[in-house]
Design a protein around this motif. Structure first.
Motif, PDB file in Angstrom:
ATOM      1  N   ALA A   7     -18.708  12.762  -9.026  1.00 55.85           N
ATOM      2  CA  ALA A   7     -19.864  11.968  -9.446  1.00 55.85           C
ATOM      3  C   ALA A   7     -20.936  11.959  -8.374  1.00 55.85           C
ATOM      4  O   ALA A   7     -20.656  11.750  -7.187  1.00 55.85           O
ATOM      5  CB  ALA A   7     -19.425  10.532  -9.755  1.00 55.85           C
ATOM      6  N   GLY A   8     -22.178  12.238  -8.778  1.00 56.84           N
ATOM      7  CA  GLY A   8     -23.305  12.242  -7.855  1.00 56.84           C
ATOM      8  C   GLY A   8     -23.495  13.536  -7.101  1.00 56.84           C
ATOM      9  O   GLY A   8     -24.372  13.628  -6.243  1.00 56.84           O
ATOM     10  N   ASN A  29     -16.707  15.459   2.611  1.00 55.51           N
ATOM     11  CA  ASN A  29     -17.028  14.024   2.626  1.00 55.51           C
ATOM     12  C   ASN A  29     -16.167  13.259   1.622  1.00 55.51           C
ATOM     13  O   ASN A  29     -16.653  12.470   0.812  1.00 55.51           O
ATOM     14  CB  ASN A  29     -18.516  13.792   2.337  1.00 55.51           C
ATOM     15  CG  ASN A  29     -19.412  14.470   3.360  1.00 55.51           C
ATOM     16  OD1 ASN A  29     -19.142  14.421   4.551  1.00 55.51           O
ATOM     17  ND2 ASN A  29     -20.461  15.107   2.897  1.00 55.51           N
ATOM     18  N   ALA A  30     -14.878  13.496   1.693  1.00 55.08           N
ATOM     19  CA  ALA A  30     -13.957  12.964   0.684  1.00 55.08           C
ATOM     20  C   ALA A  30     -13.850  11.450   0.697  1.00 55.08           C
ATOM     21  O   ALA A  30     -13.478  10.851  -0.302  1.00 55.08           O
ATOM     22  CB  ALA A  30     -12.569  13.584   0.881  1.00 55.08           C
ATOM     23  N   SER A  31     -14.204  10.820   1.816  1.00 55.18           N
ATOM     24  CA  SER A  31     -14.089   9.361   1.877  1.00 55.18           C
ATOM     25  C   SER A  31     -15.063   8.668   0.931  1.00 55.18           C
ATOM     26  O   SER A  31     -14.904   7.490   0.625  1.00 55.18           O
ATOM     27  CB  SER A  31     -14.325   8.868   3.307  1.00 55.18           C
ATOM     28  OG  SER A  31     -15.640   9.214   3.733  1.00 55.18           O
ATOM     29  N   THR A  32     -16.073   9.403   0.433  1.00 53.84           N
ATOM     30  CA  THR A  32     -17.060   8.805  -0.481  1.00 53.84           C
ATOM     31  C   THR A  32     -16.722   9.059  -1.950  1.00 53.84           C
ATOM     32  O   THR A  32     -17.464   8.640  -2.831  1.00 53.84           O
ATOM     33  CB  THR A  32     -18.465   9.376  -0.198  1.00 53.84           C
ATOM     34  OG1 THR A  32     -18.468  10.783  -0.476  1.00 53.84           O
ATOM     35  CG2 THR A  32     -18.870   9.136   1.251  1.00 53.84           C
ATOM     36  N   ILE A  33     -15.620   9.757  -2.223  1.00 48.92           N
ATOM     37  CA  ILE A  33     -15.280  10.130  -3.599  1.00 48.92           C
ATOM     38  C   ILE A  33     -14.427   9.043  -4.257  1.00 48.92           C
ATOM     39  O   ILE A  33     -13.406   8.638  -3.715  1.00 48.92           O
ATOM     40  CB  ILE A  33     -14.522  11.471  -3.644  1.00 48.92           C
ATOM     41  CG1 ILE A  33     -15.387  12.587  -3.059  1.00 48.92           C
ATOM     42  CG2 ILE A  33     -14.115  11.815  -5.073  1.00 48.92           C
ATOM     43  CD1 ILE A  33     -14.663  13.913  -2.926  1.00 48.92           C
ATOM     44  N   ASN A  34     -14.861   8.600  -5.439  1.00 49.87           N
ATOM     45  CA  ASN A  34     -14.066   7.659  -6.223  1.00 49.87           C
ATOM     46  C   ASN A  34     -13.333   8.376  -7.352  1.00 49.87           C
ATOM     47  O   ASN A  34     -12.160   8.161  -7.577  1.00 49.87           O
ATOM     48  CB  ASN A  34     -14.952   6.562  -6.817  1.00 49.87           C
ATOM     49  CG  ASN A  34     -15.403   5.571  -5.768  1.00 49.87           C
ATOM     50  OD1 ASN A  34     -14.628   5.150  -4.935  1.00 49.87           O
ATOM     51  ND2 ASN A  34     -16.669   5.222  -5.802  1.00 49.87           N
ATOM     52  N   LEU A  80      -9.495   8.815  -7.474  1.00 49.62           N
ATOM     53  CA  LEU A  80      -8.906   9.191  -6.197  1.00 49.62           C
ATOM     54  C   LEU A  80      -8.785   8.007  -5.243  1.00 49.62           C
ATOM     55  O   LEU A  80      -7.799   7.880  -4.542  1.00 49.62           O
ATOM     56  CB  LEU A  80      -9.746  10.285  -5.522  1.00 49.62           C
ATOM     57  CG  LEU A  80      -9.882  11.596  -6.300  1.00 49.62           C
ATOM     58  CD1 LEU A  80     -10.664  12.611  -5.480  1.00 49.62           C
ATOM     59  CD2 LEU A  80      -8.521  12.170  -6.659  1.00 49.62           C
ATOM     60  N   ARG A  81      -9.764   7.149  -5.218  1.00 49.55           N
ATOM     61  CA  ARG A  81      -9.759   6.059  -4.251  1.00 49.55           C
ATOM     62  C   ARG A  81      -8.657   5.058  -4.551  1.00 49.55           C
ATOM     63  O   ARG A  81      -8.519   4.582  -5.665  1.00 49.55           O
ATOM     64  CB  ARG A  81     -11.107   5.345  -4.258  1.00 49.55           C
ATOM     65  CG  ARG A  81     -11.175   4.208  -3.247  1.00 49.55           C
ATOM     66  CD  ARG A  81     -12.586   3.846  -2.934  1.00 49.55           C
ATOM     67  NE  ARG A  81     -13.274   4.968  -2.323  1.00 49.55           N
ATOM     68  CZ  ARG A  81     -14.306   4.851  -1.504  1.00 49.55           C
ATOM     69  NH1 ARG A  81     -14.769   3.671  -1.205  1.00 49.55           N
ATOM     70  NH2 ARG A  81     -14.892   5.913  -0.995  1.00 49.55           N
TER      71      ARG A  81
END
Length: 202
Positions: A7-8, A29-34, A80-81
């Motif tokens: 998303a995004g 930048n996987a920490s920003t993936i929901n 994922l989160r």
């Protein structure tokens, strides 16, 4: 054969082949993936009796089974989160990384795909706590199922304008088409709810 959409972000088709039955997408930048959506591009179906399991790898945490794709289920959205549990790793991808390290703040994660016989895939799916085999599952009660079916409805609608060819990142889609889809979609929702999305799955 596969596409990946976070998303995004732009659609990813930069699939990396590991061997004949394994491939992966890198997710920076996987920490920003929901959520992530994975789907067949429509260029090539699975061989009869085959599908693919979908796995998520966070560095130093191993691979975790998320779900599956098949010719009958050509797309799926995964949350994922907050869902990663290092105890459920997958050996075909797992290179034996340690599982106790804390999660880095900015890393490149991996989304792995493993082409396997459907009977083996269904056996693995049965081990997922979140897997519920309900053919008549009400999408209005599960936001993930509902979102997946809405995206598939839009994807199918836009694909009908490509002359039977696959919808790829190089195909320009006029905004008027999306507006027309939205008007038709909302009209169906107001008249009959989301039941038509369930019918499209059959």
């Amino acid at each position: 054969m596969f596409g990946c959409l976070v998303a995004g972000r732009l659609l990813q088709t930069n699939l990396q082949q590991v061997d004949e039955t394994h491939a992966l997408f890198e997710l920076p930048n996987a920490s920003t993936i929901n959520h992530v959506c994975v789907f067949l591009l429509g260029t090539m179906p699975f061989p009869d009796g085959y599908g693919a399991t979908v796995h998520f790898h966070w560095p130093e945490k191993g691979f975790q089974l998320l779900g599956m794709l098949s010719n009958e289920k050509p797309s799926a959205i995964f949350r994922l989160r907050g869902t990663f549990t290092p105890s459920t790793t997958y050996g075909a991808f797992n290179a034996g990384q340690p599982t106790e390290a804390s999660l880095p703040t900015d890393v490149t994660a991996i989304l792995g795909l493993s082409v396997e016989p459907l009977d083996q895939i269904h056996a693995q799916m049965g081990s997922l706590p979140s897997f519920i085999a309900k053919p008549n599952q009400d999408p209005s009660k599960d936001p993930t199922v509902l979102a997946e079916r809405i995206v598939k409805n839009l994807f199918n609608y836009l694909s009908s304008f490509t002359g039977g060819g696959p919808l790829t990142p190089d195909v320009a889609v006029p905004m008027g088409l999306i507006a027309k889809w939205y008007e038709g979609f909302m009209s169906k929702v107001k008249n009959s709810g989301v039941a038509f999305l369930e019918r499209e799955q059959s």
